[in-house]
Design a protein around this motif. Structure first.
Motif, PDB file in Angstrom:
ATOM      1  N   PHE A  20       0.836  -1.205   0.000  1.00 34.16           N
ATOM      2  CA  PHE A  20       0.000   0.000   0.000  1.00 34.16           C
ATOM      3  C   PHE A  20       0.871   1.256   0.000  1.00 34.16           C
ATOM      4  CE2 PHE A  20      -3.936  -2.005   2.257  1.00 34.16           C
ATOM      5  CZ  PHE A  20      -4.155  -2.768   1.120  1.00 34.16           C
ATOM      6  N   HIS A  21       0.504   2.214  -0.835  1.00 32.19           N
ATOM      7  CA  HIS A  21       1.259   3.473  -0.854  1.00 32.19           C
ATOM      8  C   HIS A  21       0.538   4.522   0.000  1.00 32.19           C
ATOM      9  CE1 HIS A  21      -1.806   4.714  -3.610  1.00 32.19           C
ATOM     10  NE2 HIS A  21      -1.370   3.951  -4.598  1.00 32.19           N
ATOM     11  N   ILE A  76      -0.989 -10.398   1.406  1.00 33.96           N
ATOM     12  CA  ILE A  76      -1.262  -8.962   1.404  1.00 33.96           C
ATOM     13  C   ILE A  76      -2.183  -8.604   2.577  1.00 33.96           C
ATOM     14  CG2 ILE A  76      -2.212  -7.011   0.100  1.00 33.96           C
ATOM     15  CD1 ILE A  76       0.041  -7.894  -1.502  1.00 33.96           C
ATOM     16  N   ALA A  77      -3.102  -9.506   2.906  1.00 32.76           N
ATOM     17  CA  ALA A  77      -4.019  -9.219   4.021  1.00 32.76           C
ATOM     18  C   ALA A  77      -3.216  -9.041   5.314  1.00 32.76           C
ATOM     19  CB  ALA A  77      -5.039 -10.332   4.164  1.00 32.76           C
ATOM     20  N   GLU A  78      -2.197  -9.858   5.462  1.00 35.78           N
ATOM     21  CA  GLU A  78      -1.361  -9.746   6.661  1.00 35.78           C
ATOM     22  C   GLU A  78      -0.619  -8.413   6.660  1.00 35.78           C
ATOM     23  OE1 GLU A  78       1.962 -12.594   8.209  1.00 35.78           O
ATOM     24  OE2 GLU A  78       0.169 -13.719   7.626  1.00 35.78           O
ATOM     25  N   MET A  79      -0.061  -8.090   5.497  1.00 37.38           N
ATOM     26  CA  MET A  79       0.681  -6.841   5.369  1.00 37.38           C
ATOM     27  C   MET A  79      -0.227  -5.629   5.645  1.00 37.38           C
ATOM     28  SD  MET A  79       1.439  -4.353   2.534  1.00 37.38           S
ATOM     29  CE  MET A  79      -0.134  -4.586   2.020  1.00 37.38           C
ATOM     30  N   GLU A  82      -1.035  -5.319   9.277  1.00 38.79           N
ATOM     31  CA  GLU A  82       0.172  -4.867   9.986  1.00 38.79           C
ATOM     32  C   GLU A  82       0.311  -3.344   9.833  1.00 38.79           C
ATOM     33  OE1 GLU A  82       3.011  -5.364  12.444  1.00 38.79           O
ATOM     34  OE2 GLU A  82       1.800  -7.092  11.843  1.00 38.79           O
ATOM     35  N   LEU A  83       0.087  -2.867   8.607  1.00 37.90           N
ATOM     36  CA  LEU A  83       0.195  -1.422   8.369  1.00 37.90           C
ATOM     37  C   LEU A  83      -0.839  -0.654   9.190  1.00 37.90           C
ATOM     38  CD1 LEU A  83       1.323   1.091   6.869  1.00 37.90           C
ATOM     39  CD2 LEU A  83      -0.272   0.590   5.015  1.00 37.90           C
ATOM     40  N   LYS A  85      -2.098  -1.496  11.920  1.00 41.18           N
ATOM     41  CA  LYS A  85      -1.686  -1.536  13.325  1.00 41.18           C
ATOM     42  C   LYS A  85      -0.606  -0.474  13.571  1.00 41.18           C
ATOM     43  CE  LYS A  85      -0.064  -5.200  15.765  1.00 41.18           C
ATOM     44  NZ  LYS A  85       0.205  -6.637  15.666  1.00 41.18           N
ATOM     45  N   THR A  86       0.366  -0.438  12.680  1.00 46.75           N
ATOM     46  CA  THR A  86       1.438   0.567  12.791  1.00 46.75           C
ATOM     47  C   THR A  86       0.842   1.969  12.803  1.00 46.75           C
ATOM     48  OG1 THR A  86       2.849  -0.880  11.505  1.00 46.75           O
ATOM     49  CG2 THR A  86       3.573   1.393  11.688  1.00 46.75           C
ATOM     50  N   MET A  87      -0.203   2.165  12.000  1.00 46.91           N
ATOM     51  CA  MET A  87      -0.784   3.502  11.892  1.00 46.91           C
ATOM     52  C   MET A  87      -1.851   3.759  12.957  1.00 46.91           C
ATOM     53  SD  MET A  87      -0.884   4.314   7.837  1.00 46.91           S
ATOM     54  CE  MET A  87      -1.071   6.057   8.171  1.00 46.91           C
ATOM     55  N   LYS A  88      -1.975   2.811  13.879  1.00 48.61           N
ATOM     56  CA  LYS A  88      -2.957   2.915  14.966  1.00 48.61           C
ATOM     57  C   LYS A  88      -4.367   3.190  14.449  1.00 48.61           C
ATOM     58  CE  LYS A  88       0.239   3.854  18.601  1.00 48.61           C
ATOM     59  NZ  LYS A  88       0.934   4.843  19.376  1.00 48.61           N
ATOM     60  N   ILE A  89      -4.707   2.514  13.363  1.00 51.14           N
ATOM     61  CA  ILE A  89      -6.053   2.617  12.812  1.00 51.14           C
ATOM     62  C   ILE A  89      -6.953   1.737  13.666  1.00 51.14           C
ATOM     63  CG2 ILE A  89      -7.510   2.101  10.796  1.00 51.14           C
ATOM     64  CD1 ILE A  89      -5.481   4.429  10.316  1.00 51.14           C
ATOM     65  N   GLU A  90      -8.034   2.297  14.133  1.00 50.05           N
ATOM     66  CA  GLU A  90      -8.919   1.525  15.018  1.00 50.05           C
ATOM     67  C   GLU A  90     -10.132   0.998  14.261  1.00 50.05           C
ATOM     68  OE1 GLU A  90      -9.647   3.639  18.690  1.00 50.05           O
ATOM     69  OE2 GLU A  90      -7.568   4.322  18.736  1.00 50.05           O
ATOM     70  N   ASN A  91      -9.865   0.203  13.221  1.00 52.74           N
ATOM     71  CA  ASN A  91     -10.996  -0.373  12.487  1.00 52.74           C
ATOM     72  C   ASN A  91     -11.654  -1.451  13.346  1.00 52.74           C
ATOM     73  OD1 ASN A  91      -8.337  -1.517  11.765  1.00 52.74           O
ATOM     74  ND2 ASN A  91      -9.541  -3.075  10.724  1.00 52.74           N
ATOM     75  N   ASP A  92     -12.969  -1.506  13.246  1.00 50.44           N
ATOM     76  CA  ASP A  92     -13.709  -2.463  14.069  1.00 50.44           C
ATOM     77  C   ASP A  92     -13.813  -3.809  13.386  1.00 50.44           C
ATOM     78  OD1 ASP A  92     -14.948  -0.743  16.375  1.00 50.44           O
ATOM     79  OD2 ASP A  92     -14.934   0.451  14.562  1.00 50.44           O
TER      80      ASP A  92
END
Ligand code: MSP
Length: 527
Positions: A20-21, A76-79, A82-83, A85-92
């Motif tokens: 992802f870019h 890709i789903a794992e990647m 992971e991204l 999580k790194t970006m602290k996205i709080e998707n439900d």
């Protein structure tokens, strides 16, 4: 929590074609910021993102890597997760269109459409763009090429199932007439309304026989359900629509906000509402359309050597600087541009000079003049204080309105105006002179107001920049929940008094060496 206090927000589900870019990171950051704002306002907000895993393109990418499509999308789903999580996205939730909870419901939806006579079998002939997986009519082509990506198209013919869009045309037009604000910004609405809806709808081909990586039509297995019918329905399958447990669906549908890029409005502004009408479901409340993060030389592409990945920026400049840049760069549904110069300039001027200075000066002065103890609310307000308070109160109203409209970039602009006003207040009041002249009361008054402005700014920017906000709160030693709520920005509490701010806070943003960083970013883009 009452029914009206929910907020369901979605991002498009991304194609798992590769890493992802920053464009993808932008959409998700925007959605997350709006979710955090709604949470701060007491909403039960629910954020959905995920992956659109079927289709010819994905199958081809997997083959080129010597993998099965499933292996490829799993990676890709794992990647992706992971991204986020790194970006602290709080998707439900994170929906993948290869999951059974999705595929089973898509099959049911397709069957329902067949039974209702919305889908019929026919033959399709048209100009097909393989990378976009879209057929075009001759009039839609631009210079004989794909109107979306500009690449070559091929004339193709196949037996296919069609969705009877014409049946819903009148209802769609009526819907737009009754809901002129459905698509935001309005110029994006006009684009699709004038160019695609008004000239009359074509029936939509919803199956393919040219590849098999997808959900098969149960009654006619050589047909695979074409990605857009498969993909769009993710917004309801993820909530459990047509499943055994419809609790979330009943609670969150219709979506309050669906964020999409400018290239996919047609699908979300025409086909999606029509699918929902055919299912007899309410339509989303708003489609927020954003432009693209571009590079100086056009679209990001690996072959051009101009791609920048979010991890690169986050690792070197921190999460919040990365998010701040992205959120600020795309204005009013238009494209934005990433340039190394622009990034470094924004960082140094808006984050270091404006925000960083306000924090450092305020904390430095309170330490120097009052041993770090925040003075209590002054008994009497000067004209300047009244003027400052009035300015801020007014700005708070604007910030709220912009955030309610999901216009995050405008809200940030307004917050930064408050920051500039507070920096100017320091220059106007010249606390160092008052200190020399031992005008303690006046000095206390100014310090109280500076902490207050900072507290309010910190609360307002938290949905977008949580790490920075928490850092400032820590430096101000504000830990009391009551002093961090959104509602508290409308007050000037007395309880601030006697808080001891930390003695020597770390600077929240450290000034960048312009040339060095521009060189660094240019090197990264070529990797
Ligand atoms: N899979 C479809 C969406 C299905 S939604 C039911 C798709 N995927 S995509 O990965 O190609 O694009 C996903 C989103 O990313 C789109 O909204 C698109 O506009 C956005 N972006 C892709 N490149 C972008 C930038 N450079 N900048 C900002 N957004 C960009 O379309």
């Amino acid at each position: 929590m009452s029914e009206s206090k929910k907020f369901y927000i979605t991002t498009p589900i991304y194609y798992p074609s590769g890493r992802f870019h920053i464009g993808t990171a932008y959409t998700t950051t925007l959605a997350n910021t709006i979710k955090k704002y709604r949470q701060a306002r007491g909403y039960d907000s629910y954020l959905l993102t995920g992956l659109d895993e079927h289709g010819q393109k994905i199958q081809e990418v997997a083959i080129s890597k010597g993998k099965t499509p499933q292996e490829h999308v799993d990676e890709i789903a794992e990647m992706a997760q992971e991204l986020w999580k790194t970006m602290k996205i709080e998707n439900d939730d994170f929906i993948r269109t290869t999951e059974e909870r999705h595929t089973k419901v898509v099959e049911k939806i397709f069957t329902k459409f067949m039974e209702n006579g919305d889908i019929y079998k026919g033959e399709y002939e048209g100009w097909y763009c393989t990378p976009c997986e879209t057929y075009f009519t001759p009039t839609q082509l631009v210079d004989g090429k794909c109107p979306d990506c500009g690449r070559e198209v091929k004339k193709m013919k196949e037996e296919a199932y069609f969705f009877n869009m014409k049946k819903y045309e009148k209802r769609l037009i009526e819907f737009y007439e009754k809901n002129p604000d459905f698509i935001d910004p309005i110029f994006r609405k006009n684009e699709i309304f004038n160019n695609f809806i008004k000239p009359g709808l074509e029936d939509l081909c919803v199956t393919r026989t040219s590849f098999d990586w997808g959900i098969k039509v149960k009654s006619d297995e050589k047909h695979v359900i074409y990605v857009w019918l498969d993909a769009l329905t993710n917004y309801i399958t993820a909530l459990g629509y047509m499943s055994d447990d419809k609790t979330r669906f009943n609670k969150y549908w219709p979506a309050d906000l669906q964020i999409v890029g400018k290239d996919i409005i047609r699908f979300h502004g025409i086909y999606w509402p029509i699918f929902l009408m055919a299912l007899d479901l309410p339509l989303p409340k708003k489609l927020l359309v954003h432009g693209w993060v571009m590079m100086k030389d056009g679209k990001m592409s690996k072959s051009k050597g101009n791609v920048i990945y979010p991890e690169t920026l986050i690792e070197r400049y921190g999460l919040d600087a990365t998010k701040y840049f992205l959120l600020k760069e795309l204005v009013g549904g238009q494209d934005g541009v990433f340039t190394p110069e622009g990034f470094v300039e924004r960082f140094n001027s808006e984050l270091c000079n404006d925000l960083g200075n306000l924090v450092n000066r305020t904390i430095g002065m309170i330490n120097k003049y009052f041993d770090g103890i925040i003075p209590s609310k002054p008994k009497k307000l000067t004209n300047l204080d009244n003027e400052l308070e009035a300015f801020i109160n007014k700005k708070i109203e604007v910030v709220e309105k912009e955030m309610d409209d999901s216009h995050v970039v405008n809200a940030l602009d307004e917050i930064w105006k408050i920051i500039s006003r507070a920096n100017k207040y320091i220059d106007e009041t010249m606390p160092w002179v008052l200190y020399k002249e031992k005008k303690t009361e006046e000095l206390e008054d100014i310090m109280y107001h500076l902490v207050e402005v900072l507290r309010k700014v910190t609360i307002m920017m938290r949905p977008a920049m949580e790490e920075t906000s928490d850092n400032i709160f820590k430096q101000l030693s504000i830990s009391d929940f009551e002093l961090k709520t959104w509602e508290s920005i409308k007050e000037y509490p007395e309880i601030l008094k006697n808080l001891k701010i930390i003695e020597k806070g770390e600077p929240i943003f450290v000034r960048l060496d312009v040339n060095e960083e521009i060189e660094f970013l240019k090197r990264e883009m070529k990797k």
